[in-house]
Design a protein around this motif. Sequence first.
Motif, mmCIF file in Angstrom:
data_model
loop_
_atom_site.group_PDB
_atom_site.id
_atom_site.type_symbol
_atom_site.label_atom_id
_atom_site.label_comp_id
_atom_site.label_asym_id
_atom_site.label_seq_id
_atom_site.Cartn_x
_atom_site.Cartn_y
_atom_site.Cartn_z
ATOM 1 N N LEU A 17 -93.322 152.645 -10.565
ATOM 2 C CA LEU A 17 -93.096 152.098 -9.740
ATOM 3 C C LEU A 17 -92.330 150.706 -11.404
ATOM 4 O O LEU A 17 -91.878 149.921 -11.133
ATOM 5 C CB LEU A 17 -93.084 151.376 -9.004
ATOM 6 N N ALA A 18 -92.034 151.609 -12.524
ATOM 7 C CA ALA A 18 -91.938 150.711 -13.748
ATOM 8 C C ALA A 18 -90.481 149.968 -13.595
ATOM 9 O O ALA A 18 -90.072 149.631 -14.242
ATOM 10 C CB ALA A 18 -92.259 150.458 -14.765
ATOM 11 N N GLY A 19 -89.498 151.273 -13.282
ATOM 12 C CA GLY A 19 -88.597 151.557 -13.114
ATOM 13 C C GLY A 19 -87.653 150.854 -12.172
ATOM 14 O O GLY A 19 -86.636 149.848 -12.568
ATOM 15 N N ARG A 20 -88.359 150.366 -11.273
ATOM 16 C CA ARG A 20 -87.157 149.721 -10.280
ATOM 17 C C ARG A 20 -88.069 147.965 -10.778
ATOM 18 O O ARG A 20 -86.965 147.293 -10.584
ATOM 19 C CB ARG A 20 -87.745 150.122 -9.189
ATOM 20 N N ALA A 21 -88.673 148.118 -11.201
ATOM 21 C CA ALA A 21 -89.556 146.828 -12.091
ATOM 22 C C ALA A 21 -88.853 146.585 -13.134
ATOM 23 O O ALA A 21 -88.619 145.281 -12.830
ATOM 24 C CB ALA A 21 -91.261 146.586 -12.076
ATOM 25 N N SER A 22 -88.647 146.651 -13.851
ATOM 26 C CA SER A 22 -87.617 146.891 -14.782
ATOM 27 C C SER A 22 -86.049 146.350 -14.187
ATOM 28 O O SER A 22 -85.881 144.876 -14.488
ATOM 29 C CB SER A 22 -87.113 147.997 -16.044
ATOM 30 N N GLU A 23 -85.823 146.977 -13.021
ATOM 31 C CA GLU A 23 -84.625 145.831 -12.889
ATOM 32 C C GLU A 23 -84.628 144.316 -12.262
ATOM 33 O O GLU A 23 -84.240 143.835 -12.556
ATOM 34 C CB GLU A 23 -84.263 146.661 -11.509
ATOM 35 N N ARG A 24 -86.141 144.599 -11.405
ATOM 36 C CA ARG A 24 -85.765 143.293 -10.597
ATOM 37 C C ARG A 24 -86.296 142.661 -11.860
ATOM 38 O O ARG A 24 -85.651 141.548 -11.736
ATOM 39 C CB ARG A 24 -87.366 143.681 -9.892
ATOM 40 N N LEU A 25 -87.040 142.519 -13.049
ATOM 41 C CA LEU A 25 -87.323 141.960 -13.847
ATOM 42 C C LEU A 25 -86.014 141.789 -14.660
ATOM 43 O O LEU A 25 -85.964 139.814 -14.702
ATOM 44 C CB LEU A 25 -88.300 142.329 -15.056
ATOM 45 N N ALA A 26 -84.994 141.726 -15.236
ATOM 46 C CA ALA A 26 -83.922 141.943 -16.052
ATOM 47 C C ALA A 26 -82.588 141.651 -14.903
ATOM 48 O O ALA A 26 -82.438 140.408 -15.694
ATOM 49 C CB ALA A 26 -83.625 143.027 -16.986
ATOM 50 N N LEU A 27 -82.464 141.976 -14.064
ATOM 51 C CA LEU A 27 -81.335 141.759 -13.191
ATOM 52 C C LEU A 27 -81.528 140.762 -12.467
ATOM 53 O O LEU A 27 -80.439 140.157 -11.312
ATOM 54 C CB LEU A 27 -81.031 142.718 -13.333
ATOM 55 N N GLY A 28 -83.138 140.353 -11.742
ATOM 56 C CA GLY A 28 -83.623 139.835 -10.330
ATOM 57 C C GLY A 28 -82.650 140.614 -9.082
ATOM 58 O O GLY A 28 -83.075 139.383 -8.668
ATOM 59 N N SER A 29 -82.355 142.032 -9.099
ATOM 60 C CA SER A 29 -81.753 143.058 -8.165
ATOM 61 C C SER A 29 -82.432 144.319 -8.624
ATOM 62 O O SER A 29 -82.770 144.602 -9.204
ATOM 63 C CB SER A 29 -80.646 142.490 -7.908
ATOM 64 N N ILE A 30 -82.263 144.694 -7.586
ATOM 65 C CA ILE A 30 -83.080 146.705 -7.732
ATOM 66 C C ILE A 30 -82.424 146.995 -6.620
ATOM 67 O O ILE A 30 -81.001 146.522 -6.125
ATOM 68 C CB ILE A 30 -84.249 146.228 -6.754
ATOM 69 N N SER A 31 -82.270 148.599 -7.332
ATOM 70 C CA SER A 31 -81.153 149.491 -7.009
ATOM 71 C C SER A 31 -82.077 150.643 -6.224
ATOM 72 O O SER A 31 -82.607 150.827 -6.104
ATOM 73 C CB SER A 31 -79.799 149.767 -8.176
ATOM 74 N N ALA A 32 -80.489 151.542 -5.131
ATOM 75 C CA ALA A 32 -80.966 152.838 -4.943
ATOM 76 C C ALA A 32 -81.713 153.221 -5.881
ATOM 77 O O ALA A 32 -82.004 155.000 -5.180
ATOM 78 C CB ALA A 32 -80.209 153.426 -4.139
ATOM 79 N N GLY A 33 -81.696 153.645 -7.494
ATOM 80 C CA GLY A 33 -81.813 154.083 -8.398
ATOM 81 C C GLY A 33 -83.674 155.101 -8.761
ATOM 82 O O GLY A 33 -83.192 156.031 -8.448
ATOM 83 N N ALA A 34 -84.039 154.170 -7.405
ATOM 84 C CA ALA A 34 -85.496 154.491 -7.393
ATOM 85 C C ALA A 34 -86.032 155.854 -5.904
ATOM 86 O O ALA A 34 -87.254 156.409 -5.796
ATOM 87 C CB ALA A 34 -86.653 153.322 -7.121
ATOM 88 N N GLY A 35 -85.035 155.471 -5.216
ATOM 89 C CA GLY A 35 -85.547 156.658 -3.939
ATOM 90 C C GLY A 35 -84.233 157.534 -3.860
ATOM 91 O O GLY A 35 -83.899 158.244 -4.959
ATOM 92 N N GLY A 36 -83.957 157.796 -2.626
ATOM 93 C CA GLY A 36 -83.905 159.315 -3.173
ATOM 94 C C GLY A 36 -84.571 160.294 -2.569
ATOM 95 O O GLY A 36 -84.608 160.435 -1.089
ATOM 96 N N SER A 37 -83.999 161.175 -3.148
ATOM 97 C CA SER A 37 -84.611 163.080 -3.045
ATOM 98 C C SER A 37 -86.147 162.920 -2.387
ATOM 99 O O SER A 37 -86.055 161.564 -3.412
ATOM 100 C CB SER A 37 -83.734 163.554 -4.403
ATOM 101 N N ILE A 38 -87.010 163.742 -2.822
ATOM 102 C CA ILE A 38 -88.503 164.012 -2.837
ATOM 103 C C ILE A 38 -88.708 164.115 -3.985
ATOM 104 O O ILE A 38 -89.878 163.597 -3.984
ATOM 105 C CB ILE A 38 -89.080 165.335 -2.061
ATOM 106 N N GLU A 39 -87.371 164.147 -5.061
ATOM 107 C CA GLU A 39 -88.262 163.911 -6.648
ATOM 108 C C GLU A 39 -88.163 162.928 -7.387
ATOM 109 O O GLU A 39 -88.606 162.349 -7.794
ATOM 110 C CB GLU A 39 -87.022 164.923 -7.171
ATOM 111 N N SER A 40 -87.628 161.473 -6.575
ATOM 112 C CA SER A 40 -87.616 160.541 -6.797
ATOM 113 C C SER A 40 -88.471 159.500 -6.675
ATOM 114 O O SER A 40 -89.696 159.853 -6.545
ATOM 115 C CB SER A 40 -86.436 159.628 -5.537
ATOM 116 N N ASP A 41 -88.519 158.314 -7.351
ATOM 117 C CA ASP A 41 -89.691 157.828 -7.953
ATOM 118 C C ASP A 41 -90.056 156.847 -6.793
ATOM 119 O O ASP A 41 -91.933 157.399 -6.682
ATOM 120 C CB ASP A 41 -89.031 156.364 -8.381
ATOM 121 N N LEU A 42 -89.572 156.792 -5.677
ATOM 122 C CA LEU A 42 -90.632 156.561 -4.689
ATOM 123 C C LEU A 42 -91.323 157.303 -3.357
ATOM 124 O O LEU A 42 -92.326 157.229 -3.009
ATOM 125 C CB LEU A 42 -89.473 155.691 -3.326
#
Length: 241
Positions: free
Chosen positions: A116-141
């Motif tokens: 979950l550090a990828g999503r945490a990094s987005e939120r920390l540096a940009l103040g928002s998150i994207s759908a990049g951590a989600g999606g397929s069965i191989e996604s972070d989430l």
Amino acid sequence: MVDCCEARIQLLFLRPYVGETPATIDATLRAAKSQARRSGQPLTISTLIAARPPAPEGYDHRVALHECGHALTPTLLGAGPVRRMQLSRDGGSTSRGSAIQEGTPLEFENELTIILAGRASERLALGSISAGAGGSIESDLAQASALQLQFDREFGLGVNGNAWIGPPDMKQLSPEDCTRLRVKLDQFERRARTLLAPHRDLLETLVGLEDRKRTLASQVAVAPEPAVLRMHPSLGDLYRQ
């Protein structure tokens, strides 16, 4: 006009294609060749660049932040080597060793924090998150959800104690299971963000390297500042001159 072999080699060094897989490059080359034949125009490097328009503004920066979060967090946790971080127009990936070696609860917590550090990094540096951590069965989430449920239901380490409940049907989780899963994953994202926050300058330095080379591997990365190495000697494994 360039031949296919020369074009394939030159594509490797053009910014829109750095970090892309050979399959993506070959597919682009085939499509460009077909277009050139239909139009009666020669196949040129300019044609190949035009076939891969630049990413939307801010996209590369967000992808780099996401992957750098995945790369830096295991080093801060002392939880497995990072082998390679790859950034491309279609996203990114980080190759690393698992934090789970002996199967202890702390190792699972570290692994979930890293996922979950990828999503945490987005939120920390940009103040928002994207759908990049989600999606397929191989996604972070998806990976984090599956691992947390295994922790609780199959490994005898979570809320069910010694009971083996078995693999879950993700479409039929109880409201209680869904709530617990959300709460636990939120907890691990906050843990990752707390770990990364004191090292935000280093995170931004790593992201800045993306402008010089879209693919960062341990064999070619740039050395961190000496002060950073004094604080975290293991970070040297990520960078070599």
